[in-house]
Write a protein that holds these residues in place. Structure first.
Motif, PDB file in Angstrom:
ATOM      1  N   ALA A 273     -52.907  27.919 -20.902  1.00 42.07           N
ATOM      2  CA  ALA A 273     -53.046  29.328 -20.132  1.00 42.07           C
ATOM      3  C   ALA A 273     -51.873  29.766 -19.820  1.00 42.07           C
ATOM      4  N   GLY A 274     -50.712  29.055 -20.068  1.00 48.13           N
ATOM      5  CA  GLY A 274     -49.349  29.357 -20.073  1.00 48.13           C
ATOM      6  C   GLY A 274     -49.018  29.920 -18.659  1.00 48.13           C
ATOM      7  N   MET A 275     -49.499  29.126 -17.356  1.00 49.14           N
ATOM      8  CA  MET A 275     -49.253  29.808 -16.054  1.00 49.14           C
ATOM      9  C   MET A 275     -47.879  29.395 -15.739  1.00 49.14           C
ATOM     10  N   THR A 276     -47.111  30.276 -15.263  1.00 53.05           N
ATOM     11  CA  THR A 276     -45.474  29.933 -14.830  1.00 53.05           C
ATOM     12  C   THR A 276     -45.587  29.223 -13.502  1.00 53.05           C
ATOM     13  N   SER A 277     -45.125  28.086 -13.463  1.00 53.07           N
ATOM     14  CA  SER A 277     -44.952  27.075 -12.274  1.00 53.07           C
ATOM     15  C   SER A 277     -44.719  27.835 -11.066  1.00 53.07           C
ATOM     16  N   ALA A 278     -45.354  27.588  -9.967  1.00 50.35           N
ATOM     17  CA  ALA A 278     -45.068  28.320  -8.796  1.00 50.35           C
ATOM     18  C   ALA A 278     -43.365  27.710  -8.196  1.00 50.35           C
TER      19      ALA A 278
ATOM     20  N   PRO B 254     -60.516  28.295 -11.631  1.00 51.58           N
ATOM     21  CA  PRO B 254     -59.920  29.125 -10.375  1.00 51.58           C
ATOM     22  C   PRO B 254     -58.636  28.592 -10.089  1.00 51.58           C
ATOM     23  N   ILE B 255     -57.749  29.322  -9.184  1.00 51.53           N
ATOM     24  CA  ILE B 255     -56.427  29.015  -8.911  1.00 51.53           C
ATOM     25  C   ILE B 255     -56.288  29.517  -7.460  1.00 51.53           C
TER      26      ILE B 255
ATOM     27  N   TYR C 189     -57.886  32.897  -6.958  1.00 52.91           N
ATOM     28  CA  TYR C 189     -58.363  33.690  -8.039  1.00 52.91           C
ATOM     29  C   TYR C 189     -58.986  33.081  -9.038  1.00 52.91           C
ATOM     30  N   ARG C 190     -59.625  33.983 -10.005  1.00 63.30           N
ATOM     31  CA  ARG C 190     -60.045  33.147 -11.319  1.00 63.30           C
ATOM     32  C   ARG C 190     -59.350  33.769 -12.371  1.00 63.30           C
ATOM     33  N   ALA C 191     -58.802  32.834 -13.417  1.00 60.66           N
ATOM     34  CA  ALA C 191     -58.335  33.022 -14.581  1.00 60.66           C
ATOM     35  C   ALA C 191     -59.265  32.991 -15.446  1.00 60.66           C
ATOM     36  N   THR C 192     -59.213  34.035 -16.330  1.00 64.01           N
ATOM     37  CA  THR C 192     -60.107  33.707 -17.735  1.00 64.01           C
ATOM     38  C   THR C 192     -59.429  34.247 -18.785  1.00 64.01           C
ATOM     39  N   VAL C 193     -59.324  33.440 -19.709  1.00 64.30           N
ATOM     40  CA  VAL C 193     -58.521  33.669 -20.990  1.00 64.30           C
ATOM     41  C   VAL C 193     -59.344  33.531 -22.179  1.00 64.30           C
ATOM     42  N   ARG C 194     -59.295  34.579 -23.105  1.00 67.20           N
ATOM     43  CA  ARG C 194     -59.929  34.443 -24.361  1.00 67.20           C
ATOM     44  C   ARG C 194     -58.786  34.771 -25.393  1.00 67.20           C
TER      45      ARG C 194
ATOM     46  N   TYR D  17     -56.844  38.117 -21.443  1.00 66.21           N
ATOM     47  CA  TYR D  17     -57.089  37.474 -20.329  1.00 66.21           C
ATOM     48  C   TYR D  17     -57.194  38.191 -18.949  1.00 66.21           C
ATOM     49  N   GLU D  18     -57.667  37.475 -18.153  1.00 63.16           N
ATOM     50  CA  GLU D  18     -57.673  38.404 -16.896  1.00 63.16           C
ATOM     51  C   GLU D  18     -57.515  37.481 -15.852  1.00 63.16           C
ATOM     52  N   VAL D  19     -57.151  38.163 -14.402  1.00 57.86           N
ATOM     53  CA  VAL D  19     -56.918  37.234 -13.308  1.00 57.86           C
ATOM     54  C   VAL D  19     -57.661  38.125 -12.363  1.00 57.86           C
ATOM     55  N   THR D  20     -58.913  37.537 -11.670  1.00 58.54           N
ATOM     56  CA  THR D  20     -59.482  38.003 -10.484  1.00 58.54           C
ATOM     57  C   THR D  20     -59.356  37.481  -9.411  1.00 58.54           C
ATOM     58  N   LYS D  21     -59.077  38.195  -8.302  1.00 60.04           N
ATOM     59  CA  LYS D  21     -59.066  37.604  -6.929  1.00 60.04           C
ATOM     60  C   LYS D  21     -60.404  37.336  -6.396  1.00 60.04           C
ATOM     61  N   LEU D  22     -60.896  36.067  -5.782  1.00 56.62           N
ATOM     62  CA  LEU D  22     -62.033  35.588  -5.549  1.00 56.62           C
ATOM     63  C   LEU D  22     -62.003  35.973  -3.865  1.00 56.62           C
TER      64      LEU D  22
END
Lengths: 752, 752
Positions: B692-697, B719-720, B727-732, B736-741
């Motif tokens: 997903a390539g999330m940058t480290s916090a 979820p993150i 948030y929910r990250a969804t990657v295709r 990709y999209e990031v949705t706040k939950l």
């Protein structure tokens, strides 16, 4: 009287906290067996069968237990398995037991009213003596005198005598001789079966089967000057006799105990029991006087071959003799299946194992006083070559790799991997010693039949062990040199030089043999399956092996990476110089610091003196000595020799004191866990190589001295064997002479 | 059905040689207690009380025993002392015992006629199921179905059910529930007192006092669908009940066992017995359905917070969930006196100790799925600061030094000194993790009240640990980096960078606090006795600490001396790549060779990605990967992430397979001694940081993705939690999209 002072180690007054130290220092033995200087009656509050795990700690940091007393009865070759320490020499049952009881009170040096206590080890004949007055609770005053020796003539025998004189009052004395198997070695019992027996006619026996399958048989007979009635008794682990003896003022009573010890390792046929009986019978046939006479004659002859006489320094005289005594005692000259263990078979420490001490520290003494013993020490390495091959295989190499701590079979026993894995110089030390032996004795047959196997097999190991750097030089990485405070260095100067020598000589010897004795070479080549290109491989590897110095190097570095270690603030850390530096620093910090445990570059210079200029030696001494902690007992003698060579007389004298203090200082109690036998050999070297300046037989065909006597020494004199001939060297401050000797034996004169 | 495939780990058919592996893999737990997946009836030829010494060998070279079965019952915090291994988590009595016997034949998977054997762990609710047909010697055919779970709602409870249906014939069945204390941990018993009891009304108990003084109470009640008469019996180490039940064809029998486990560590008042009774009473009041319902709801909520959904790769889906399951299970979220041990409390290996895994491998998962759990893991380090101070003192340093293998109190337990002494990066890893937590959560209070103490104390240690070279640079000598195959290097890049970071941040935090909150600073300064010059010392040491690379370095060296190690001929040595390289080379040779156990420079790049150019990363990967053996389970995930970053999709996919195989490959049996829990955390990182390539916090305030999905993955969704928001990250593949939950809990739906 004066003579006695120069030949006896004395204990004046009993001090419980020194007892373990004297037990080590007063160890008696004859090469075959060794017994620590414990009291015949034991110490009532120091049980010998405490069960615990002794851990294989780093030597410097180990805190061994110090019970008030630790008995020790060792027969080289009788070993067991300790779960953590691996192979260890077994502390055998205590056969000196002889207890006394009067009016309900057991004789005990701590608990009874004891006065005029004296004890001394007479180095002339290895006999141990004790005398004191025991004032019993019931009011008898008994003068007691103990004497004992382990026969140098019949090595299976121990002779004990106790004389008791009633100074006043009267009462009954119970005599209780024992053979006790309630003994553990480093907390472990190694006895699979114990069969005690006691016969009312006055004999005791203990039949032991060890877990490794060895049989040990101990048989004692008792003789008392008065008629007594023995009552035999035995428990599962002890045989004993009891007899009551009424005494009145003025009575004198003599009790003698004669013990024979035999094992399955030293009989070829018959049983250990039969053999034990035979030794006892022979001894009784001889009688006490002749028994002692033969023993003393043996010792006299040994002293003739080895004694160093010093005029002008009585303290040094007796101390040097103490070291020579332990060297002589430790050597099993008739058995090449064992060598001399690091504690001279005088304690449980180092577990009866064989180190590089043998080759580098002990060998010179034997080479020049008892070449046959030297030969046996090297044959031990020959016999254990298969174990060394096994070590090489275990590490993934061809050839043979001698163990840092060798078992009887040559296999590695060191439980601390940093030494086992990295202190690889031992394998080259063995080869150096082979050469030393051949050069010193001229025993030319030795090469072809024994040494060559070791040479070729170890050379194969080295060729596998060397890494080749991009410049085409061979390197030895991940090495601990003699200085054990740096576990993992690159191209340790000492190690690389020794390995280079080892490879050079292997190639050279093969060439020589090929040209001088082609059929001999052919036999060797077949036996060792020598490939045609192997000689060249050895030569090439020797040639290309990197040395981190040459003749122009100002300060020879201990290793290629030595400069990169951290400097140490000794003054801040080492707040009490009477204790080892290792106690004041964590191993972690020590391992990354420029603090040396012992001589390393100086050891190299000692072994290859002709390869260094005087300036290099001087610079090395000036640089390394201040950062050397001398935490190892091997260090002081080397420093003393190099200081002596450099004409630094005060330094040399300081190190002489240091060498002598290692076992003999009452403050340090160094002998408590056994004798630092390598240091004993080091003391001989300090005197012979240092003060007398004898050129090593490695580098000289002729016996050559260059004396530099310590201040105050009026005369130094010692016998020396050189290439088969016996000489006496006599050195005075202003002159020296070397006389060739005719060997002659004279009789012993004293009787116990 | 399809859903089940994506949520269940299955065993088809029983194979004795895989049993220990499945025992590890099927470990159940709830943070408070953990039980390996052993059979209720045990294995008749695998006694659990074998006495032996497990040695503290080098991890790679250790050959642990592999009996057919090794039960394991662990409560984090209940520990004992092993004579060689030091502190170890105690394997507690086996409370699952439920044995059956018919016509003289004991039910045993190996010895009986068993068919249609199936077993599966349902990851949705952590329940374990087994079914098979037992054809008894007497001819009855019994269909047996076992279900059990350890409650996630009341963590002291374990619920078991066995359903038996008579398929044909008839006979009598003996039911024998047990509580057994015939259990040793790595060969040692830790139970000082065992009090078993069995009551005929159908209850069993075991009251244990450990040698360390802990009390453990186990209490079971039995419920059988038919009326039975229990006979209680107990031996010194076991409580059991027996009942006979006549059965005829078509009969169905249900046996339930409900067990409560309590210890003195988790009660504040009353007795462990009273508390155990209370848990059982509460459970019985709820009834089986509600009991399960509450448990399942907890699991459902946990999965909502943590589940990673993968479309297009079913094998990865279930494997990833297996790792998440063990991560969730291992975490004792209500207890900050313990952390997560290296085997996820699923075996005796690593002895229940805490490593750097916690901070570097596990923390990211918890930071972003359960920040409270992450906080507790760090509070464990805060609570053990005194132990870390003690370690520093033992090594001769000021401040605090975290243990390579931490006990409950923070004190060093590692029995192999090369790791304990030299793998010092752990102390900086803890600080890195503190920052990571603070950045990821925005928990600003944490610094002043907890983190600052660790920062200052560890900075003090580093200032003492640094050596200053003649050029005025600080160095770290004698260091083992993450790559444990080089034990003693100079300026390990990873370690030095981490230490520099640690010191920099300490100085910075103190400055910030001083300026932003002077009274807070004053309190801290007083509490920690901060000298006026200390901040500057930390800053200066950070600034001058040498790094063996800069932004122009082509290939970042693992350490200053890395080039000087020997090259390795892997092809010659490593003849079977399915086994660790460490099995094919001696430690000695390995330690001087350029063979890496695991990622070292790549680990550095993973933790400080912004400090390296893409070219440096590419060069490091190309250089180090071929010489990395991945003998450590920590290696594969790091390589996968870096490969992913470099766009090396095939490499990344290869490492994904490798990561998943570590515990889940039946061939490797990796889970036999417990779960490689760090690798589970690594798998999460590989997916989140890698694919997903999330940058480290650590390095970004905002949630930022840069996806690179593996081939075949249609959708990745997880979820993150980021700075307090979900948030929910969804990657295709193409978007990709990031949705706040909005967080919402739903009920569980399945009942046991």
């Amino acid at each position: 009287m004066n003579e006695e002072k120069l030949w006896c180690l004395k204990e004046d007054g009993y001090h419980a906290e020194l007892h373990k130290y004297y037990e080590g220092l007063f160890t008696q033995g004859n090469g075959y067996m060794h017994v620590r200087g414990s009291f015949e009656e034991g110490c009532s509050d120091a049980p010998q069968d405490e069960e615990y795990l002794r851990f294989p700690d780093n030597v410097t940091l180990e805190k061994p237990r110090h019970p008030k007393s630790k008995q020790g009865t060792f027969i080289p070759g009788i070993v067991g398995r300790h779960p953590l320490l691996k192979e260890e020499i077994i502390n055998l049952p205590f056969y000196l037991g002889l207890e006394f009881r009067s009016g309900g009170e057991s004789l005990d040096m701590d608990r009874c009213r004891i006065s005029s206590y004296k004890r001394w080890l007479d180095l002339r004949d290895g006999s141990l003596h004790r005398s004191f007055i025991w004032e019993t609770a019931a009011g008898m005053r008994l003068y007691c005198k103990y004497d004992r020796y382990i026969s140098m003539a019949d090595s299976h025998l121990c002779i004990q005598r106790v004389q008791i004189e009633v100074l006043s009052s009267e009462g009954s004395l119970e005599i209780k001789p024992t053979l006790r198997a309630d003994v553990r070695t480093n907390g472990m019992s190694h006895f699979a079966r114990i069969t005690p027996a006691a016969e009312p006619e006055g004999s005791l026996s203990l039949d032991i089967l060890t877990e490794e399958g060895n049989q040990i048989f101990m048989l004692s007979t008792l003789e008392v000057s008065e008629a007594v009635t023995w009552q035999g008794e035995h428990t599962a682990i002890m045989a004993s006799l009891r007899a009551e003896c009424p005494l009145k003022s003025g009575d004198r009573l003599t009790v003698r105990k004669l013990t024979a010890v035999t094992t399955d390792r030293d009989i070829e046929e018959g049983t250990v029991r039969d053999r034990g009986l035979l030794h006892l019978d022979q001894a009784r046939d001889l009688g006490w006087e002749e028994l002692y006479h033969r023993h003393a004659a043996k010792w006299k002859s040994k002293w003739q071959d080895a004694d160093i006489r010093i005029q002008g320094d009585d303290a040094a005289q007796v101390n040097v003799r103490a070291s020579l005594y332990h060297l002589i005692r430790s050597n099993a000259e008739r058995d090449d299946r064992v060598a001399i263990c690091a504690k001279g078979y005088a304690g449980e420490a180092y577990f009866g194992r064989y180190f590089w001490d043998t080759e580098i520290n002990l060998l010179p003494f034997f080479l020049h006083t008892n070449p046959q013993a030297a030969r046996n020490l090297l044959l031990f390495r020959y016999h254990t070559l298969e174990g060394a091959r096994c070590n090489a295989r275990n590490y993934g190499y061809r050839g043979a790799r001698y163990a840092w701590e060798s078992s009887l079979s040559g296999e590695e026993q060191c439980a601390n991997w940093q030494y086992a894995d990295h202190e690889i110089h031992i394998t080259a030390d063995v080869v150096y010693a082979l050469y030393h032996y051949m050069n010193a004795t001229g025993d030319d047959e030795f090469l072809e039949h024994y040494a060559i196997d070791i040479l070729v097999e170890t050379a194969r190991y080295w060729c596998d062990r060397v890494d080749w750097n991009p410049e085409g030089y061979g390197e030895l990485l991940g090495v601990m040199g003699p200085d054990e405070y740096l576990p993992f260095t690159r191209n340790n100067a000492f190690t690389n030089r020794m390995v280079k020598f080892s490879l050079e000589q292997t190639a050279l010897c093969l060439s020589k043999l090929l040209h001088s004795k082609p059929e001999g070479y052919a036999a060797v080549a077949e036996r060792l399956d020598i490939r045609p290109d192997e000689r060249e491989l050895f030569r090439h590897t020797a040639e290309k092996l990197r040395l981190p110095y040459d003749s122009r190097t100002e300060i020879v570095p201990q290793s290629d990476d030595f400069a990169q270690y951290a400097d140490v603030e000794f003054d801040t850390l080492w707040t009490d110089r009477s204790r080892p530096f290792g106690h004041f620093i964590s191993q972690e910090r020590n391992y990354r610091s420029k603090a040396l445990k012992q001589a390393d570059v100086l050891e190299l210079m000692l072994l290859f003196p002709q390869e260094f200029t005087r300036e290099q030696m001087k610079a090395a001494y000036a640089y390394y000595e201040p950062i050397t902690t001398h935490d190892s007992s091997l260090s002081a003698a080397v420093h003393g020799i190099v200081a002596s060579w450099l004409g630094e007389k005060e330094e040399a004298a300081k190190f002489l004191q240091r060498v002598m203090a290692i076992d003999l200082s009452v403050e340090k109690k160094g002998a408590a866990e056994g004798i630092h036998i390598a240091n004993c050999g080091g003391l001989w070297q300090l005197i012979v190589y240092g003060f007398a300046g004898m050129t090593s037989a490695m580098w000289s065909e002729d016996l050559h001295l260059e004396p530099r006597l310590p201040a105050g020494w009026e005369e130094l004199s010692f016998p020396i064997v050189w290439r088969g001939d016996r000489y006496r060297a006599t050195v005075r401050p202003d002159a020296y002479e070397v006389t060739k000797l005719d060997r002659r034996k004279s009789d012993a004169s004293q009787t116990i």
